[in-house]
Write an enzyme that holds these catalytic residues in place. Structure first.
Site, PDB file in Angstrom:
ATOM      1  N   PHE A  86       1.564  -3.674  12.419  1.00 23.41           N
ATOM      2  CA  PHE A  86      -0.178  -3.956  12.438  1.00 23.41           C
ATOM      3  C   PHE A  86      -0.255  -5.461  12.097  1.00 23.41           C
ATOM      4  O   PHE A  86       0.544  -6.069  11.323  1.00 23.41           O
ATOM      5  CB  PHE A  86      -0.938  -3.032  11.730  1.00 23.41           C
ATOM      6  N   GLU A  87      -1.373  -6.336  12.419  1.00 18.79           N
ATOM      7  CA  GLU A  87      -1.911  -7.633  11.976  1.00 18.79           C
ATOM      8  C   GLU A  87      -1.846  -7.306  10.422  1.00 18.79           C
ATOM      9  O   GLU A  87      -2.654  -6.321  10.107  1.00 18.79           O
ATOM     10  CB  GLU A  87      -3.017  -7.785  12.672  1.00 18.79           C
ATOM     11  N   LEU A  88      -1.619  -8.304   9.744  1.00 24.91           N
ATOM     12  CA  LEU A  88      -1.881  -8.325   8.311  1.00 24.91           C
ATOM     13  C   LEU A  88      -3.174  -8.818   7.932  1.00 24.91           C
ATOM     14  O   LEU A  88      -3.503  -9.939   8.287  1.00 24.91           O
ATOM     15  CB  LEU A  88      -0.789  -9.290   7.598  1.00 24.91           C
ATOM     16  N   GLY A  99       0.824  -1.279   0.046  1.00 27.53           N
ATOM     17  CA  GLY A  99       0.098  -0.153  -0.019  1.00 27.53           C
ATOM     18  C   GLY A  99       0.842   1.082  -0.202  1.00 27.53           C
ATOM     19  O   GLY A  99       1.952   1.418   0.636  1.00 27.53           O
ATOM     20  N   GLY A 121       0.281   5.584   0.259  1.00 27.42           N
ATOM     21  CA  GLY A 121      -0.497   6.919   0.994  1.00 27.42           C
ATOM     22  C   GLY A 121       0.171   8.204   0.831  1.00 27.42           C
ATOM     23  O   GLY A 121       1.343   8.136   0.499  1.00 27.42           O
ATOM     24  N   ASP A 152     -11.249   9.830   8.664  1.00 31.75           N
ATOM     25  CA  ASP A 152     -11.233   9.338   7.346  1.00 31.75           C
ATOM     26  C   ASP A 152     -11.713   8.255   7.116  1.00 31.75           C
ATOM     27  O   ASP A 152     -11.208   7.295   6.710  1.00 31.75           O
ATOM     28  CB  ASP A 152      -9.508   9.608   7.028  1.00 31.75           C
TER      29      ASP A 152
END
Length: 227
Positions: A102-104, A30, A32, A151
Site C-alpha cells: 500500500f501507499e505509505l 505496525g 495486528g 472495523d
C-alpha cells in the site's frame, strides 16, 4: 514454516531483506492480530511503501485472500483513490505468506490524539475529517462497490501527513461484501454496534455506528462506550 516464522505464525523479517524481488524491508511500523506491516522501499522507483505480511496460519491466509478480492473491487471502482479508501498497489506470496503493498501514509487518528495528550480535535478540523470518512462510506455503499468495512476505528483511519487533515480509511481485513457476510464477531469493542453485540443480522449501518462513536472520541478525547 521451515523456520521462517515465529511461534505466532508471523514471518521473521530482517531489515534489508527483499520481498517479491522488488521491495526492501526497512522497519516494522505496525502489528495486528492477522499481520505485521513494514516500511519498505520499492526498488523499481525508490518509493517508500507499506508492506503488509499476513500470518501463515490457514485461517488468516483465507481471510487475506478475501481482503485482496475486496481491495481489487475498490481499485477497480476508484483507481485514483479519490474516495479516501486505501489502494492496493501490489500483492504476492513470500515464503508462505500473503503480502500486500500500500501507499505509505502517516499516523493514525488514534496516534494523533495520543500525541496531543487526548485533548480532542477542534470542531472545524473534526468536520473536515468527518466529511472525508463519510465520502469513503458513501463510496463503499454504492451498489457497484457494496462493501461493509466492519472495523472502523481511529486506528484504521490514517492521515497522509502529520500536519494536515487529508486521510484514508485502511484495513479491510474484517470487511465483506454486503451480499456475502463472512463474519459474526467483528468490530473493535469500543465501536461495536448493537447488532454485533446481540448477534443479530447486520448491514452497512454498523459502520455508521462506529463512525458516530469515533467522532465523539475524536472531539472529547475519550471513548463514548468504554468497555
Amino acid at each position: 514454516n521451515h523456520g521462517y516464522d515465529d511461534e505466532k505464525y508471523d514471518y521473521i523479517a530482517v531489515p534489508g531483506e527483499e520481498f517479491g524481488g522488488r521491495y526492501e524491508i526497512h522497519a516494522t511500523i505496525g502489528t495486528g492480530s492477522f499481520s505485521k506491516v513494514y516500511r519498505a522501499r520499492d526498488l523499481r522507483d525508490g518509493a517508500l511503501v507499506a508492506l503488509k505480511v499476513v500470518k501463515s496460519k490457514a485461517i488468516f491466509m483465507a481471510q487475506a485472500q478475501a481482503e485482496v478480492e475486496l481491495l481489487a473491487r475498490l481499485l477497480q471502482e476508484d483507481p485514483e483513490g479519490v474516495f479516501n479508501c486505501t489502494r492496493l498497489l501490489d500483492s504476492f506470496w513470500h515464503r508462505g505468506h500473503q503480502c500486500l503493498v500500500f501507499e505509505l501514509l502517516s499516523c493514525s487518528l488514534y496516534e494523533h490524539l495520543s500525541e496531543h495528550e487526548f485533548e480532542g480535535l477542534r470542531l472545524p478540523v473534526l468536520r473536515q475529517m468527518a466529511r472525508q470518512i463519510l465520502k469513503a462510506l458513501a463510496f463503499l455503499a454504492h451498489p457497484d462497490v457494496d462493501i461493509i468495512h466492519a472495523d472502523l476505528k481511529p486506528e484504521n483511519v490514517l492521515l497522509r501527513s502529520r500536519h494536515g487533515t487529508s486521510l484514508q480509511v485502511i484495513d479491510f481485513g474484517s470487511s465483506c461484501f454486503g451480499t456475502r457476510r463472512m463474519h459474526t464477531y467483528i468490530q473493535s469493542r469500543f465501536y461495536r454496534s448493537p447488532e454485533i453485540v446481540l448477534g443479530i443480522p447486520y448491514s452497512r449501518a454498523i459502520d455508521m455506528w462506529s463512525l458516530g462513536c469515533m467522532l465523539v472520541e475524536l472531539h472529547t478525547g475519550e471513548p463514548l462506550f468504554p468497555a
